[in-house]
Design a protein around this motif. Structure first.
Motif, PDB file in Angstrom:
ATOM      1  N   PHE A  42      79.645   6.233  52.928  1.00  0.00           N
ATOM      2  CA  PHE A  42      80.353   6.329  51.650  1.00  0.00           C
ATOM      3  C   PHE A  42      81.701   5.623  51.712  1.00  0.00           C
ATOM      4  N   ALA A  43      82.433   5.797  52.801  1.00  0.00           N
ATOM      5  CA  ALA A  43      83.728   5.118  52.935  1.00  0.00           C
ATOM      6  C   ALA A  43      83.535   3.603  52.902  1.00  0.00           C
ATOM      7  N   GLY A  44      82.520   3.114  53.621  1.00  0.00           N
ATOM      8  CA  GLY A  44      82.232   1.680  53.601  1.00  0.00           C
ATOM      9  C   GLY A  44      81.827   1.212  52.217  1.00  0.00           C
ATOM     10  N   HIS A  45      81.010   1.995  51.541  1.00  0.00           N
ATOM     11  CA  HIS A  45      80.582   1.700  50.165  1.00  0.00           C
ATOM     12  C   HIS A  45      81.797   1.616  49.241  1.00  0.00           C
ATOM     13  N   PHE A  46      82.724   2.539  49.390  1.00  0.00           N
ATOM     14  CA  PHE A  46      83.906   2.548  48.529  1.00  0.00           C
ATOM     15  C   PHE A  46      84.813   1.351  48.829  1.00  0.00           C
ATOM     16  N   TYR A 116      77.233  -5.862  49.153  1.00  0.00           N
ATOM     17  CA  TYR A 116      78.052  -6.819  48.406  1.00  0.00           C
ATOM     18  C   TYR A 116      77.327  -7.297  47.153  1.00  0.00           C
ATOM     19  N   ALA A 117      76.030  -7.553  47.280  1.00  0.00           N
ATOM     20  CA  ALA A 117      75.257  -8.026  46.127  1.00  0.00           C
ATOM     21  C   ALA A 117      75.204  -6.965  45.029  1.00  0.00           C
ATOM     22  N   VAL A 118      74.934  -5.718  45.432  1.00  0.00           N
ATOM     23  CA  VAL A 118      74.843  -4.624  44.460  1.00  0.00           C
ATOM     24  C   VAL A 118      76.185  -4.403  43.766  1.00  0.00           C
ATOM     25  N   HIS A 119      77.255  -4.352  44.537  1.00  0.00           N
ATOM     26  CA  HIS A 119      78.567  -4.097  43.943  1.00  0.00           C
ATOM     27  C   HIS A 119      79.017  -5.239  43.037  1.00  0.00           C
ATOM     28  N   THR A 120      78.703  -6.456  43.408  1.00  0.00           N
ATOM     29  CA  THR A 120      79.036  -7.591  42.549  1.00  0.00           C
ATOM     30  C   THR A 120      78.285  -7.480  41.226  1.00  0.00           C
ATOM     31  N   THR A 121      77.015  -7.098  41.284  1.00  0.00           N
ATOM     32  CA  THR A 121      76.228  -6.899  40.059  1.00  0.00           C
ATOM     33  C   THR A 121      76.848  -5.801  39.202  1.00  0.00           C
ATOM     34  N   PHE A 122      77.236  -4.696  39.831  1.00  0.00           N
ATOM     35  CA  PHE A 122      77.810  -3.583  39.083  1.00  0.00           C
ATOM     36  C   PHE A 122      79.104  -3.965  38.363  1.00  0.00           C
ATOM     37  N   PHE A 123      79.994  -4.636  39.075  1.00  0.00           N
ATOM     38  CA  PHE A 123      81.327  -4.843  38.526  1.00  0.00           C
ATOM     39  C   PHE A 123      81.493  -6.124  37.734  1.00  0.00           C
ATOM     40  N   THR A 124      80.540  -7.054  37.839  1.00  0.00           N
ATOM     41  CA  THR A 124      80.643  -8.268  37.024  1.00  0.00           C
ATOM     42  C   THR A 124      79.724  -8.209  35.814  1.00  0.00           C
ATOM     43  N   GLY A 125      78.803  -7.287  35.796  1.00  0.00           N
ATOM     44  CA  GLY A 125      77.887  -7.140  34.671  1.00  0.00           C
ATOM     45  C   GLY A 125      78.110  -5.819  33.959  1.00  0.00           C
ATOM     46  N   PHE A 126      77.297  -5.588  32.958  1.00  0.00           N
ATOM     47  CA  PHE A 126      77.282  -4.302  32.244  1.00  0.00           C
ATOM     48  C   PHE A 126      78.640  -3.933  31.654  1.00  0.00           C
ATOM     49  N   ALA A 127      79.191  -4.828  30.877  1.00  0.00           N
ATOM     50  CA  ALA A 127      80.498  -4.574  30.254  1.00  0.00           C
ATOM     51  C   ALA A 127      80.311  -3.625  29.073  1.00  0.00           C
TER      52      ALA A 127
END
Length: 195
Positions: A42-46, A116-127
């Protein structure tokens, strides 16, 4: 926001290095060690989330050598885990780490290309709140972390439960081989993605 929650659920429920290794730690060491390892994941994920949000990950990963090094480190680690799993024989032991710990879990997230791929998808998409970056980012962090924690606890519980079952030697070998093939598949797909 609902679409983001559904995508978060689907991304986190898909077996990757984190959840497969967490189930293995649960199977081999039980809840206490599993929770320590999960805290590291979780710490690494955050931290990966923050690196993606701030753009630091984009700057670092824009260097092809670093990207390739992380990719092959992750694939090599997954290959090593797959080998240990497949050689475990008739003992259900997805992963046989000597001391799965907070640091081990955190380190896995740093070298995990899926993170990295998942987090990039989360934070650059779905506005879903484009007029306020801080509110949208805070809501995304809250939603994805609730889903992340829930699903990872389920994977840990599944690993712990599997350890309690009295499976025959052949079934235990089959489970080990299946998990090894899954990890090799994840590593192979990661390397294939650079084509």
């Amino acid at each position: 926001m609902i679409t983001f929650a559904v995508v978060s659920f689907l991304m986190f429920i898909t077996p990757g290095p984190g959840v497969l290794s967490l189930a293995g730690v649960g199977a081999a060491y039980g809840w206490q060690r599993g929770l320590q390892y999960m805290a590291g994941l979780f710490a690494g994920h955050f931290i990966v989330s923050i690196a993606v949000i701030t753009g630091l990950a984009a700057i670092i990963l824009s260097e092809p050598i670093i990207r390739t090094l992380l990719l092959f480190s992750s694939a090599g680690y997954l290959g090593y885990l797959a080998l240990k799993i497949s050689l475990a024989g008739s003992r259900v032991s997805f992963i046989n780490l000597h001391a799965p710990s907070f640091v081990t879990g955190m380190t896995l997230q740093f070298i995990n290309p899926k993170a990295y791929a998942v987090h990039t998808t989360f934070f650059t998409g779905f506005a879903f709140y484009p007029s306020n970056f801080i509110i949208e980012t805070t809501l995304k962090l809250f939603i994805m972390n609730v889903i992340w924690l829930t699903l990872h606890l389920i994977w840990l519980g599944a690993g712990c439960k599997l350890n309690e079952l009295n499976l025959s030697a052949n079934k235990q070998k089959s489970v080990n081989l299946f998990m090894a093939v899954c990890l090799v598949g994840v590593a192979g797909l990661s390397i294939w993605s650079i084509r």
